[in-house]
Design a protein around this motif. Structure first.
Motif, short mmCIF file in Angstrom:
data_model
loop_
_atom_site.label_atom_id
_atom_site.label_comp_id
_atom_site.label_asym_id
_atom_site.label_seq_id
_atom_site.Cartn_x
_atom_site.Cartn_y
_atom_site.Cartn_z
N ASN A 17 0.83 -1.19 0.00
CA ASN A 17 0.00 0.00 0.00
C ASN A 17 0.87 1.24 0.00
O ASN A 17 1.98 1.26 0.54
CB ASN A 17 -0.92 -0.02 1.22
N SER A 18 0.35 2.32 -0.57
CA SER A 18 1.11 3.58 -0.60
C SER A 18 1.11 4.26 0.76
O SER A 18 1.99 5.08 1.05
CB SER A 18 0.52 4.52 -1.66
N ASP A 19 0.13 3.92 1.62
CA ASP A 19 0.07 4.48 2.96
C ASP A 19 1.12 3.80 3.84
O ASP A 19 1.19 2.56 3.91
CB ASP A 19 -1.33 4.28 3.53
N ASP A 20 1.94 4.60 4.53
CA ASP A 20 3.04 4.06 5.31
C ASP A 20 2.57 3.14 6.43
O ASP A 20 3.15 2.07 6.66
CB ASP A 20 3.87 5.20 5.91
N ALA A 21 1.52 3.54 7.14
CA ALA A 21 1.04 2.74 8.27
C ALA A 21 0.51 1.38 7.79
O ALA A 21 0.81 0.33 8.38
CB ALA A 21 -0.06 3.50 9.02
N LEU A 22 -0.28 1.43 6.73
CA LEU A 22 -0.82 0.16 6.20
C LEU A 22 0.29 -0.71 5.64
O LEU A 22 0.26 -1.94 5.77
CB LEU A 22 -1.86 0.45 5.12
N ARG A 23 1.28 -0.05 4.99
CA ARG A 23 2.39 -0.82 4.42
C ARG A 23 3.19 -1.50 5.53
O ARG A 23 3.65 -2.64 5.37
CB ARG A 23 3.28 0.07 3.57
N ASP A 73 9.19 6.53 -1.11
CA ASP A 73 7.72 6.49 -1.15
C ASP A 73 7.23 5.63 -2.32
O ASP A 73 7.84 5.60 -3.40
CB ASP A 73 7.16 7.90 -1.29
N ASN A 75 4.06 5.27 -4.69
CA ASN A 75 2.87 5.99 -5.14
C ASN A 75 1.69 5.04 -5.31
O ASN A 75 1.85 3.83 -5.47
CB ASN A 75 3.15 6.72 -6.47
N SER A 76 0.51 5.61 -5.31
CA SER A 76 -0.70 4.80 -5.48
C SER A 76 -0.77 4.17 -6.86
O SER A 76 -1.46 3.16 -7.07
CB SER A 76 -1.95 5.67 -5.24
#
Length: 446
Positions: A17-23, A73, A75-76
């Motif tokens: 996932n592009s979101d750090d927490a979810l990743r 990072d 990206n989505s």
């Protein structure tokens, strides 16, 4: 996140996932998955691709994390895939890491294909199973107490006719007794055991619809049944009761008759069912014993009469061949004798007319004897077809073994063997060919 497992691989695939927490949650799951494999002493192959480009390919989870961090990072729009895979080797032990996932893999196939797959993999590749850290040796089945000496010895042959598989309810029951109760694979095997047993004890079955059909067109669907220990045990014990001796056809008929009278077939499978079946079987034996003896005597009389009839037919045909042969011998003998009496001495009488007539007689005799032998064999095959048709009438009364014993009598087998022996045919043909050659030789001397 997708976890998959079959007989060859156990793998995890994550699209980051592009979101750090979810990743980070995804990567923690990946580390746990990797650790579950490494803790058992196995290696795992790790692949990280970004937009189809391989960024990391190795066996070190820390290097994977470094590779992901070095990218920065995500990206989505990026397609970042992490795949961790363990390839199972044929080390004689089948490891099932996640029984729920493994069962989901099996359920994608039809029942027949599931049985074939389990049969091929277990019997051909492995001697033991490790399911959710529960290890046991499956190769000990034949030497174990689960081998039922009292069970009808031909049960595996019967099962092979249905599934073309060595996997039987006895084997599944053995595995069940060694797997931890409560795991998903245990529940799966219970359902498989019920299906296999019902396919053997019901009148008919439709695996496409998972339907099992009993007398009076009563039926149950395996999809409507909640697999409980008591139900599974009852179905399995009915299966053992039916195939406890070679009268399994009669026992199966009693079961289907009794079960079809129940208002609820599912609830009829309980601890009282075996007693009910045994009582009905005793009543049936008592009422039908005289009919059984009459039917058995009828079969034995038929076999005896068939043997006599076939033997008389063979003797008649062989006698006709002998007659043709001796008529031909008489022809030459009388020809020589009367010629000698007429002329006072024996001369070479094989002119064109006598030679042609003699050769016609010899060739005709050879052809007649060949066709006579073929006619014998044709008639024997016809009588054997009649025997097989007659045998089918009694399949619901006698067991297969009992029918084979009655219909394969020594006298009948001897008659069939004699009919297919071409000893006399070859002897006659050799003698007739020698006579043919002699006539041609004498004509050439004329």
């Amino acid at each position: 996140m997708c976890v998959s497992e079959d007989f060859d691989f156990y793998s995890l695939e994550i699209q980051l996932n592009s979101d750090d927490a979810l990743r980070n949650e995804q990567l923690n799951s990946a580390k746990s998955f990797f650790a579950s494999i490494i803790s058992k002493g196995f290696n795992a192959q790790i692949t990280f691709t970004l937009n189809d480009d391989i960024e990391y390919n190795g066996i070190d989870i820390s290097q994977l994390l470094d590779s992901i961090d070095s990218i920065g990072d995500i990206n989505s729009d990026d397609l970042a895939i992490v795949k961790i895979s363990h390839e199972k080797d044929c080390s004689k032990t089948l490891y099932i890491f996640n029984s729920s996932v493994f069962v989901s893999f099996l359920n994608r196939f039809s029942i027949e294909d599931q049985i074939k797959l389990i049969n091929d993999k277990l019997f051909d590749n492995y001697q033991s199973i490790n399911v959710d850290n529960n290890y046991f040796h499956i190769g000990a089945f034949q030497q174990s107490l689960y081998y039922k000496e009292s069970l009808f010895s031909e049960i595996n042959d019967i099962y092979l006719k249905i599934y073309s598989s060595k996997l039987s309810p006895l084997y599944v029951s053995y595995i069940l007794d060694n797997i931890t109760t409560g795991c998903e694979f245990n529940h799966y095997l219970k359902k498989l055991l019920v299906i296999m047993c019902l396919s053997l004890i019901s009148n008919d079955f439709d695996f496409q619809k998972n339907l099992f059909i009993f007398d009076s067109d009563r039926e149950i669907s395996i999809d409507d049944i909640e697999i409980q220990d008591s139900f599974t045990s009852s179905v399995y014990h009915v299966f053992l009761w039916i195939f406890s001796d070679d009268r399994y056809i009669t026992r199966k008929s009693v079961f289907n008759s009794v079960i079809s009278l129940q208002s609820n077939i599912f609830y009829a499978f309980n601890e009282r069912l075996i007693g009910t079946l045994s009582s009905n079987l005793k009543i049936l034996y008592k009422n039908n014993f005289e009919n059984y003896l009459e039917a058995r005597n009828g079969v034995l009389d038929f076999i005896f009469e068939l043997s006599v009839k076939m033997n008389d037919m063979i003797n008649q045909k062989l006698s006709s061949s002998k007659n043709v042969f001796f008529v031909l011998i008489s022809y030459f003998f009388t020809t020589f004798v009367f010629t000698g009496i007429d002329k006072g001495k024996i001369n070479n009488m094989f002119n064109v007319d006598v030679t042609a007539l003699s050769l016609i007689f010899i060739i005709s005799s050879m052809i007649f004897i060949v066709f006579n032998q073929l006619d014998i064999e044709k008639n024997i095959n016809f009588h054997l077809s009649q025997r097989d048709e007659f045998k089918k009438r009694y399949e619901s009364i006698f067991s297969e073994k009992e029918l084979d014993d009655m219909f394969n009598s020594d006298s009948l087998n001897q008659v069939v063997a004699n009919s297919r022996s071409r000893k006399y045919l070859y002897v006659y043909q050799v003698i007739l060919f020698a006579m043919f050659s002699t006539v041609v030789y004498l004509y050439s001397l004329k």
